[in-house]
Scaffold this active site. Structure first.
Site, PDB file in Angstrom:
ATOM      1  N   SER A 146       3.314  -2.269  10.314  1.00 24.64           N
ATOM      2  CA  SER A 146       4.753  -2.370  10.603  1.00 24.64           C
ATOM      3  C   SER A 146       5.379  -3.699  10.184  1.00 24.64           C
ATOM      4  CB  SER A 146       5.028  -2.088  12.093  1.00 24.64           C
ATOM      5  OG  SER A 146       4.713  -0.739  12.401  1.00 24.64           O
ATOM      6  N   GLU A 178      -5.478  -4.773  10.426  1.00 30.57           N
ATOM      7  CA  GLU A 178      -4.432  -3.780  10.663  1.00 30.57           C
ATOM      8  C   GLU A 178      -4.734  -3.033  11.957  1.00 30.57           C
ATOM      9  OE1 GLU A 178      -2.374  -2.562   6.745  1.00 30.57           O
ATOM     10  OE2 GLU A 178      -4.179  -1.369   6.909  1.00 30.57           O
ATOM     11  N   GLU A 183      -6.927   4.815   7.727  1.00 27.96           N
ATOM     12  CA  GLU A 183      -6.713   6.237   7.422  1.00 27.96           C
ATOM     13  C   GLU A 183      -7.948   6.833   6.749  1.00 27.96           C
ATOM     14  OE1 GLU A 183      -2.960   5.554   5.459  1.00 27.96           O
ATOM     15  OE2 GLU A 183      -2.170   4.874   7.389  1.00 27.96           O
ATOM     16  N   GLY A 185       2.651   2.097  10.899  1.00 27.22           N
ATOM     17  CA  GLY A 185       3.678   3.136  10.813  1.00 27.22           C
ATOM     18  C   GLY A 185       4.378   3.434  12.128  1.00 27.22           C
ATOM     19  N   ASN A 220       0.881  -1.175   0.000  1.00 28.88           N
ATOM     20  CA  ASN A 220       0.000   0.000   0.000  1.00 28.88           C
ATOM     21  C   ASN A 220       0.914   1.220   0.000  1.00 28.88           C
ATOM     22  OD1 ASN A 220      -1.776   2.067   0.444  1.00 28.88           O
ATOM     23  ND2 ASN A 220      -2.393   1.398   2.511  1.00 28.88           N
ATOM     24  N   TRP A 221       0.954   1.857  -1.157  1.00 35.03           N
ATOM     25  CA  TRP A 221       1.874   2.993  -1.289  1.00 35.03           C
ATOM     26  C   TRP A 221       1.391   4.242  -0.546  1.00 35.03           C
ATOM     27  CZ3 TRP A 221       3.391   3.120  -7.237  1.00 35.03           C
ATOM     28  CH2 TRP A 221       4.147   1.981  -7.540  1.00 35.03           C
ATOM     29  N   LYS A 222       0.109   4.267  -0.209  1.00 35.56           N
ATOM     30  CA  LYS A 222      -0.500   5.467   0.411  1.00 35.56           C
ATOM     31  C   LYS A 222      -0.255   6.682  -0.489  1.00 35.56           C
ATOM     32  CE  LYS A 222      -0.198   3.161   4.817  1.00 35.56           C
ATOM     33  NZ  LYS A 222      -0.179   3.249   6.270  1.00 35.56           N
ATOM     34  N   GLY A 236       2.851  -1.321   4.234  1.00 40.81           N
ATOM     35  CA  GLY A 236       2.916   0.100   3.914  1.00 40.81           C
ATOM     36  C   GLY A 236       4.337   0.519   3.582  1.00 40.81           C
ATOM     37  N   GLY A 237       5.008   1.134   4.544  1.00 46.95           N
ATOM     38  CA  GLY A 237       6.327   1.728   4.325  1.00 46.95           C
ATOM     39  C   GLY A 237       7.328   0.810   3.640  1.00 46.95           C
ATOM     40  N   HIS A 242      -9.619   1.324   4.796  1.00 42.91           N
ATOM     41  CA  HIS A 242      -8.345   1.478   5.497  1.00 42.91           C
ATOM     42  C   HIS A 242      -8.540   2.430   6.674  1.00 42.91           C
ATOM     43  CE1 HIS A 242      -4.214   2.551   6.393  1.00 42.91           C
ATOM     44  NE2 HIS A 242      -3.857   1.444   5.767  1.00 42.91           N
TER      45      HIS A 242
HETATM   46  P1  13P Z   1       3.047   0.258   7.627  1.00 45.75           P
HETATM   47  O1  13P Z   1       3.484  -1.069   7.041  1.00 45.75           O
HETATM   48  O2  13P Z   1       3.820   1.418   7.123  1.00 45.75           O
HETATM   49  O3  13P Z   1       2.931   0.184   9.097  1.00 45.75           O
HETATM   50  O4  13P Z   1       1.546   0.505   7.063  1.00 45.75           O
HETATM   51  C1  13P Z   1       0.625  -0.501   7.164  1.00 45.75           C
HETATM   52  C2  13P Z   1      -0.563  -0.119   6.375  1.00 45.75           C
HETATM   53  O5  13P Z   1      -1.298   0.781   6.721  1.00 45.75           O
HETATM   54  C3  13P Z   1      -0.823  -0.870   5.142  1.00 45.75           C
HETATM   55  O6  13P Z   1      -2.104  -0.624   4.654  1.00 45.75           O
END
Ligand code: 13P
Length: 253
Positions: free
Chosen positions: A211, A167, A101, A173, A11-13, A232-233, A99
C-alpha cells in the site's frame, strides 16, 4: 553506487497490455529521467511483456525485471515454465522471488525459493526476496519469527549483495500500512539477520512494500533502514509511480 541509493521498484502483477504498457513506460521516461540518476528504478512485469518493455525503455535507466522465475534451472520438459537464463536472455535484470502471492497461490516454500535464488544468481539476474507475515501471524505476535524463518535460506548461499522486500501480507492492496515504528523495527531486524547470515561485508537493500502510495511514500522512505519501496497498484499509473520515485529522491534526514 546503487547500494547507496534508494530503490523504487514497481510490481505490475497480472496487469497490462501492449497498449497501456507503452503509454505508461513512455510517460515514465518523460517524468522520471531526471530522477533516475538519484534513485534506482525498476519495473517487474509479466514475462510476456519483458521484451517489449525492454525495447520501449531502450537505454533509459529503468530496469525491467520478472515477477517470478522457474525453480528449474535447465532447459527442457517443463511445460509453461520460464527459466532464469531465458529471463536474462530477453533483458530482465532482476526477478522477484517469494512474493506472498506466489507463496499463497503456488505453495512456494523455502526449499523452492532457494532453488529460485540459486537460478537467478547463476543467470546473473539479481533476486529480490520478498518476505512478510500475515495478519493472523502479526496478531499472534509471531511476525519476527516468521520473517526470520523466511530469511533463513540466505545462509545457504554465499551472497555479497542481498535485496529483500518486506511486505506484510495484510498491507498488500488493502490501504493499511504498519506504523513507522513497526516498519523500523522489522527493517532493523531484517538488516541484523542478513548481516548475521551473510557476513558483515554484504551489501544490503531492504525495500518496504504494501500500500505504498503518493501520500505515504515520503514518510515510509524516511524510516531508518528503509532503502526503497516495492510498489504494486500505484506503479500502474505514471503519475503516482513518478511521485513515489520523486519522494525517494529526498535524502533521509
Ligand atoms: P500494493 O502496493 O498494491 O499494496 O502491492 C504491494 C505489492 O505486493 C508489491 O509487490
Amino acid at each position: 553506487m546503487i547500494w547507496q541509493q534508494k530503490w523504487v521498484i514497481g510490481n505490475w502483477k497480472m496487469n497490462g497490455s501492449l497498449k497501456t504498457n507503452q503509454q505508461l513506460l513512455q510517460a515514465l521516461q518523460t517524468s522520471v529521467s531526471a530522477m533516475a540518476e538519484q534513485v534506482f528504478c525498476g519495473v517487474a512485469v509479466p514475462n510476456v511483456y519483458i521484451v517489449s518493455s525492454c525495447q520501449l525503455l531502450n537505454s533509459f535507466a529503468l530496469a525491467v525485471g520478472a515477477e517470478d522465475v522457474s525453480r528449474f534451472a535447465e532447459y527442457g520438459a517443463y511445460t509453461g515454465e520460464v527459466n532464469a537464463q531465458m529471463l536474462a536472455d530477453v533483458g530482465a535484470r532482476f526477478a522477484l522471488v517469494g512474493h506472498s502471492e506466489r507463496r499463497l497461490y503456488f505453495q512456494e516454500d523455502n526449499s523452492i525459493l532457494l532453488t529460485k535464488l540459486h537460478n537467478c544468481l547463476a543467470a546473473k539476474i539479481f533476486p529480490v526476496l520478498c518476505v512478510g507475515e500475515t495478519l493472523a501471524q502479526r496478531e499472534a505476535g509471531q511476525e519476527k519469527e516468521i520473517v526470520k524463518a523466511q530469511l533463513a535460506l540466505l545462509s545457504e548461499l554465499s551472497l555479497s549483495e542481498v535485496v529483500v522486500a518486506y511486505e506484510p501480507v495484510w498491507a498488500i492492496g488493502t490501504g493499511k500500512i504498519p506504523t513507522t515504528t513497526q516498519i523500523a523495527d522489522m527493517h532493523q531486524l531484517i538488516y541484523q539477520q542478513i548481516l548475521s547470515l551473510c557476513g558483515e561485508g554484504v551489501k544490503i537493500r531492504v525495500l518496504y512494500g504494501g500500500s505504498v502510495n503518493t501520500k505515504n511514500a515520503a514518510e515510509i522512505l524516511a524510516v531508518p533502514h528503509v532503502d526503497g519501496a516495492l510498489v504494486g497498484g500505484a506503479s500502474l499509473q505514471a503519475d503516482s509511480f513518478a511521485a513515489i520515485i520523486q519522494a525517494a529522491c529526498v535524502p533521509a534526514l
